[in-house]
Write a protein that holds these residues in place. Structure first.
Motif, PDB file in Angstrom:
ATOM      1  N   TYR A  38      45.093  39.011  41.243  1.00  0.00           N
ATOM      2  CA  TYR A  38      46.109  39.627  42.089  1.00  0.00           C
ATOM      3  C   TYR A  38      47.365  38.763  42.295  1.00  0.00           C
ATOM      4  O   TYR A  38      48.479  39.276  42.165  1.00  0.00           O
ATOM      5  CB  TYR A  38      45.505  40.050  43.427  1.00  0.00           C
ATOM      6  N   LYS A  53      34.696  47.403  40.703  1.00  0.00           N
ATOM      7  CA  LYS A  53      34.989  46.380  41.714  1.00  0.00           C
ATOM      8  C   LYS A  53      35.672  46.940  42.952  1.00  0.00           C
ATOM      9  O   LYS A  53      35.641  46.338  44.014  1.00  0.00           O
ATOM     10  CB  LYS A  53      35.914  45.304  41.111  1.00  0.00           C
ATOM     11  N   LEU A 102      32.103  42.376  45.518  1.00  0.00           N
ATOM     12  CA  LEU A 102      33.207  41.520  45.103  1.00  0.00           C
ATOM     13  C   LEU A 102      33.264  40.357  46.088  1.00  0.00           C
ATOM     14  O   LEU A 102      33.204  40.572  47.299  1.00  0.00           O
ATOM     15  CB  LEU A 102      34.501  42.341  45.176  1.00  0.00           C
ATOM     16  N   LYS A 103      33.367  39.133  45.572  1.00  0.00           N
ATOM     17  CA  LYS A 103      33.386  38.008  46.511  1.00  0.00           C
ATOM     18  C   LYS A 103      34.693  37.942  47.285  1.00  0.00           C
ATOM     19  O   LYS A 103      34.718  37.935  48.506  1.00  0.00           O
ATOM     20  CB  LYS A 103      33.142  36.687  45.770  1.00  0.00           C
ATOM     21  N   LYS A 104      35.766  37.914  46.553  1.00  0.00           N
ATOM     22  CA  LYS A 104      37.058  37.843  47.210  1.00  0.00           C
ATOM     23  C   LYS A 104      38.122  38.292  46.215  1.00  0.00           C
ATOM     24  O   LYS A 104      38.054  37.949  45.042  1.00  0.00           O
ATOM     25  CB  LYS A 104      37.346  36.402  47.666  1.00  0.00           C
ATOM     26  N   VAL A 105      39.094  39.051  46.692  1.00  0.00           N
ATOM     27  CA  VAL A 105      40.110  39.556  45.782  1.00  0.00           C
ATOM     28  C   VAL A 105      40.816  38.419  45.053  1.00  0.00           C
ATOM     29  O   VAL A 105      41.095  38.496  43.862  1.00  0.00           O
ATOM     30  CB  VAL A 105      41.118  40.454  46.531  1.00  0.00           C
ATOM     31  N   PHE A 106      41.090  37.322  45.754  1.00  0.00           N
ATOM     32  CA  PHE A 106      41.842  36.240  45.127  1.00  0.00           C
ATOM     33  C   PHE A 106      41.026  35.405  44.160  1.00  0.00           C
ATOM     34  O   PHE A 106      41.578  34.701  43.337  1.00  0.00           O
ATOM     35  CB  PHE A 106      42.457  35.328  46.190  1.00  0.00           C
ATOM     36  N   ASN A 107      39.708  35.441  44.286  1.00  0.00           N
ATOM     37  CA  ASN A 107      38.899  34.672  43.346  1.00  0.00           C
ATOM     38  C   ASN A 107      38.493  35.511  42.145  1.00  0.00           C
ATOM     39  O   ASN A 107      38.465  35.022  41.021  1.00  0.00           O
ATOM     40  CB  ASN A 107      37.614  34.170  44.024  1.00  0.00           C
ATOM     41  N   ASP A 108      38.167  36.765  42.402  1.00  0.00           N
ATOM     42  CA  ASP A 108      37.594  37.585  41.339  1.00  0.00           C
ATOM     43  C   ASP A 108      38.608  38.423  40.586  1.00  0.00           C
ATOM     44  O   ASP A 108      38.244  39.111  39.625  1.00  0.00           O
ATOM     45  CB  ASP A 108      36.520  38.511  41.938  1.00  0.00           C
ATOM     46  N   THR A 109      39.827  38.425  41.013  1.00  0.00           N
ATOM     47  CA  THR A 109      40.843  39.196  40.300  1.00  0.00           C
ATOM     48  C   THR A 109      42.072  38.319  40.083  1.00  0.00           C
ATOM     49  O   THR A 109      42.130  37.198  40.553  1.00  0.00           O
ATOM     50  CB  THR A 109      41.292  40.431  41.103  1.00  0.00           C
TER      51      THR A 109
END
Lengths: 465, 465, 465
Positions: B48, B32, B39-46
């Motif tokens: 974080y 990723k 990756l769509k967006k760090v906040f959606n896919d992880t």
């Protein structure tokens, strides 16, 4: 005299009125914030949580990091708040009128991404403020904010839009620029009595307040370096690189801090400042590095460099030879590691095979050959431009810092009589405070029921000029 | 002597060099984080933001929670930072080489979920550090970190991969393990002079610093217990259960704190520590409990248990009878409530009808009959394994803690001459500090222009061995 | 006497037991938190990060904001924690039984949105606590919490469900209500000796602790004002409006703080409190304002109003004429700016063309003509109802505050003998502390090996009644 006392209020008032009219005429909110726009969710469609991480860094992190000076903690935190409140409005406007949107439509729009980048402009001024802490009047700080934030936005614009360099976590345009700018202002304002009255005393409680700042900066540095990445995989890489770099930097800091002490003890200053150098040094290349090993290496070098800077470079070169006084040791936290980050960006563009970035390479080096911008660069030309970027940041920060320093010395800005300053040793306690001991004096007045003698206004005294 | 002073730097250097080579050979970033990954967006896919909550808990929360000791606040916060920087690298590596991916491909990859679980490994060591605070040298703390984090990862691996127990918020493998491990180390290192020089003095400002820690732990505990949940509904349940449990625990703490005081006053230690017991006690069952009532009940019991622990068990049983000194009262915040959490996990598997979990039951109890892992358990066998888990955590933590305690007593680790230690009462102020009073001595040197007398190196003195 | 000492524990125990049974019978978790529910991800489908921002504000922000009193910092932070733990349970229950779901099904369900709104109920009580800080016993604070949170929920229900007014960031039902409620309680409990023993001393370290609170409130205020917005574009507008309003308010605060000081210095109280007024004042209209200019203007007015309040209104009108003592200056941070916010809501409904909101207007003014609720309002009728809302908040807060003040004066709540209180000047140090100097007394006992004399229980003494 009365005018002099009201100088700050006068300037701040002009600023706020001007901002009001500029925003009336030119600003509007992003379409996403307007009624009827079909935004799915603030947390999905915007970077609000990332913005909040950086917001915490600016106000709590940098604010408290500078709170270690005895008698100056509250002023440091307050002035940080004041200047940031000024800069976020000014930077919003300045970046707005420099935008493509403004050129095309005559107005600029404000979204959460704009708040985030305005907060980054605050960081530039706050870092320079760390060099000068305890030695400027509020009026001087206010002018410094407006000048430096403007300069830094122009330099940033030139580097990104003209030179097309990569500065992922903005270590060059923020940390390096700010550190050398501040040092140049400090140099331009040098006068002999500073070293005698240097406000470098601290007590254990101030140190703990300072650690609040250090820790929040340490925690959210991955967000800082990831903030301005467009593509999510680069953003995630920036997070991972920063995390590893800071971990190895911290171990290196403690290791060398103990080594540089005769009895093997740790030095508070190193713990507060050098542990963050890994985040700065990985900045420019936060989106470039693709192997964990390299992030660990960059962090370790940064930690070592920063401790060496604190232990040897600052006292013997900066202070003794160059007569530059750096209150918070900004050169070792932002200057040297920022410079290292720039050099790393030259190194990694040459060292890595460009093929590992695939198509995404133009998101990192925008003028790479074959990209949408019709660039023509290969690794050697990009390395050349990255080097040019470092030189431009260094030269512009020092020259513009010097100029700003001279502006702050102008008679109408600087009203302190140095002779009277030296005589009034009795007021030493107040010299580095902007703030009266409100409650105490109030209490006193109430209990004694006497009018207090007229104190010397500290705002006119605590200047380096 | 010189070698002795440099022991910490030497060990830290070896550690960082070894980590560099291990990461060079075996580590890479998750797909990723690699260029071209969509990756769509760090906040959606992880995870974080969740990771950042825990990051705040580790560095600010636990760091400041331990800052209540007079003369030791800065050291506590700094050593917390150092050890965490060591452990996050070590735990990343160790969990990496134990992963399925490593066995199959020869390398392990790093994603944000790995950062999160490495932070949890820091918590294990930090909790034990709370027991031993003020009584180990940096070298001893460094060894403790490496040993304890390794042990805890093995125990955790055994419980989850072999016994297939549920420990949702990790109250057993983190809180319980860490508390009893630390107590065993403390017991193994007991020597008579500790009680006399116990650094248990605090002043009101230290107490407020400590509340910074308490409050950030209180606030983000729901994130802590939710961190390692795979399915979102279990994660949300963990959040809600922790929130309610902490609320009722806090009311119970104040209630009983007042009751145990002769004059009905509240006790600072209870407020700082027992108010968090609800978060610990709900840990193991954070994903299990499905009724708000049960979360409230668990929290209330935990608060009561923790106050009783502080008021009666610690002073009369631990200190007097067992001669175990527990600087931060870790037994009452992590030990007893962690144990309670384990017992609750046995209770709830028997008490609840498994049908309420529907198909998701195998996400909670992985070896439940009919699941993908071909398990064969019903509520009684699962209760048996949960009980077995508690016993294994207790036995392993105490035995491994004792062993670690003896290792830390080895002559090459522990160089302090107890006799000289007792004689030098004059250096009491420095005895529990790793850090010189840098600025003060610097000021002194400047103003007096004399060379300071050679101080006793505190690093060699402040050992319990 | 014994009963008196145990009064707090007794009431807290009853509370927690009653809550347990109420939650047993009526509460369950939201479907989203139940096994088998297909929640996509906690961060996408819930407002968990937003909730955490507000959670930080409630416990760290407001807690530390009130920590500026000498000898009372720890008590302020602790009591804040206790009362919040009480109110989040009570508000969950009360809002639950007033919900449509409860009327239809006989139970209420708990989701993350409910945690968020319960945290807002804490804010109401905490603000009033700021007025009364240092002058109530724990028992009185406990009663205050239950009464005020209930009253405020009823008032809020009436304003939103009956009057259908818009109060976006809840400046009216939270800030204004709480401030005037607290002032009325203070008035009802006035007795002459307060001014003599007013606990208004502070030292520089307390001031820095207070700045921790100020800064976290400053940082997360956009989240606070955005929390209760249903539609994402309104939520984003609330964020942007609050950010700009706070920036201009902060500049205005420093500007006027310097102007109101004879020597042009800044006042600590203004920095700590008035810089936040911009967030309060933009509250009610946070979702209404659509032009950046207007947010800047509202913030500037709020900053000016708040500084004028601190400098002139509080000392000469509130204290001298009305004999109302306001420990934390709540009137100037929440009262006046909240009232301003209400007035702004009348102004903007008249000033803006309703067409700019398009279809979304019924999400802002729920009873607008043509909406789903079959409302019949135009801008003039809505302005009338907004005005009515202000009046109802003012009248209800003052009347209910007075009643609460009288309840807190009832003999069985208030047991302090004023005569004995005045005589015991020797115990001054403890008078505004709920907490014994645990460690110090412990240390003393150990070193001197004597039994301590029976101290006067401060819990019974530090009452305004």
């Amino acid at each position: 005299m009365a005018l002099q006392r009201r100088q700050f209020s006068f300037l701040a008032c002009i600023f706020q009125v001007v901002i009001f009219f500029l925003f009336s005429k030119f600003a509007k909110y992003s379409e996403k914030a307007m009624p009827s726009y079909d935004l799915k969710k603030v947390f999905n469609d915007t970077d609000y949580p990332l913005f909040q991480d950086i917001h915490v860094m600016v106000f709590v992190g940098f604010g408290f990091l500078m709170a270690f000076l005895k008698r100056y903690g509250f002023s440091a935190v307050s002035v940080n708040l004041l200047l940031s409140a000024v800069i976020i409005q000014w930077a919003l406007f300045l970046r707005g009128v420099m935008s493509k949107e403004f050129r095309e439509t005559g107005y600029f729009s404000i979204s959460i991404a704009d708040l985030m980048i305005s907060d980054l402009s605050c960081v530039v001024v706050i870092i320079s403020m760390g060099v000068l802490l305890g030695r400027l009047t509020p009026t001087q700080f206010l002018l410094l904010s407006l000048l430096e934030s403007s300069f830094s936005i122009f330099v940033e614009f030139y580097l990104f839009e003209q030179l097309h360099i990569n500065d992922g976590g903005r270590a060059l345009v923020i940390h390096t620029f700010a550190a050398y700018f501040g040092l140049a202002v400090s140099k331009a304002g040098y006068s002999s009595h500073i070293m005698d009255t240097g406000p470098d005393g601290s007590i254990s409680h101030s140190e703990l307040f300072s650690m609040i700042g250090t820790l929040f900066l340490w925690i959210f540095f991955p967000s800082f370096n990831a903030a301005e990445q467009d593509i999510p995989n680069a953003r995630m890489r920036a997070i991972l690189n920063t995390y590893l770099s800071m971990a190895s930097c911290t171990v290196m800091t403690f290791l060398l801090s103990s080594l540089t002490d005769k009895y093997g003890r740790f030095n508070m200053i190193h713990v507060q400042s050098s542990t963050l150098a890994g985040g700065v040094a990985v900045g420019t290349v936060a989106n470039v590095i693709v192997y964990p090993r390299d992030a660990i290496l960059v962090g370790a070098i940064a930690g070592a460099l920063s401790v060496v800077g604190h232990a040897y470079i600052s006292p013997s070169i900066l202070e003794k030879k160059l007569k530059i006084y750096d209150t918070c040791g900004v050169h070792n936290l932002h200057g040297l590691p920022g410079l290292l980050s720039g050099i790393m960006s030259v190194f990694f563009v040459l060292y890595y095979d460009p093929a590992i970035y695939g198509k995404d390479i133009e998101k990192i080096y925008p003028y790479w050959k074959g990209g949408r911008r019709n660039g023509d660069r290969d690794k050697y030309t990009q390395a050349y431009y990255q080097s040019l970027g470092i030189i431009i940041v260094m030269v512009s920060s020092i020259v513009l810092g010097y100029i700003t320093g001279f502006i702050l010395r102008l008679p109408w800005v600087h009203k302190v009589n140095e002779k009277s300053y030296k005589d009034k040793h009795i007021h030493f306690d107040n010299e580095f405070q902007f703030l009266p001991k409100y409650w105490n004096s109030l209490e006193l007045r109430r209990s004694l029921n006497v009018r207090l003698e007229e104190p010397v206004s500290p705002m006119r005294e605590d200047s380096i000029y």
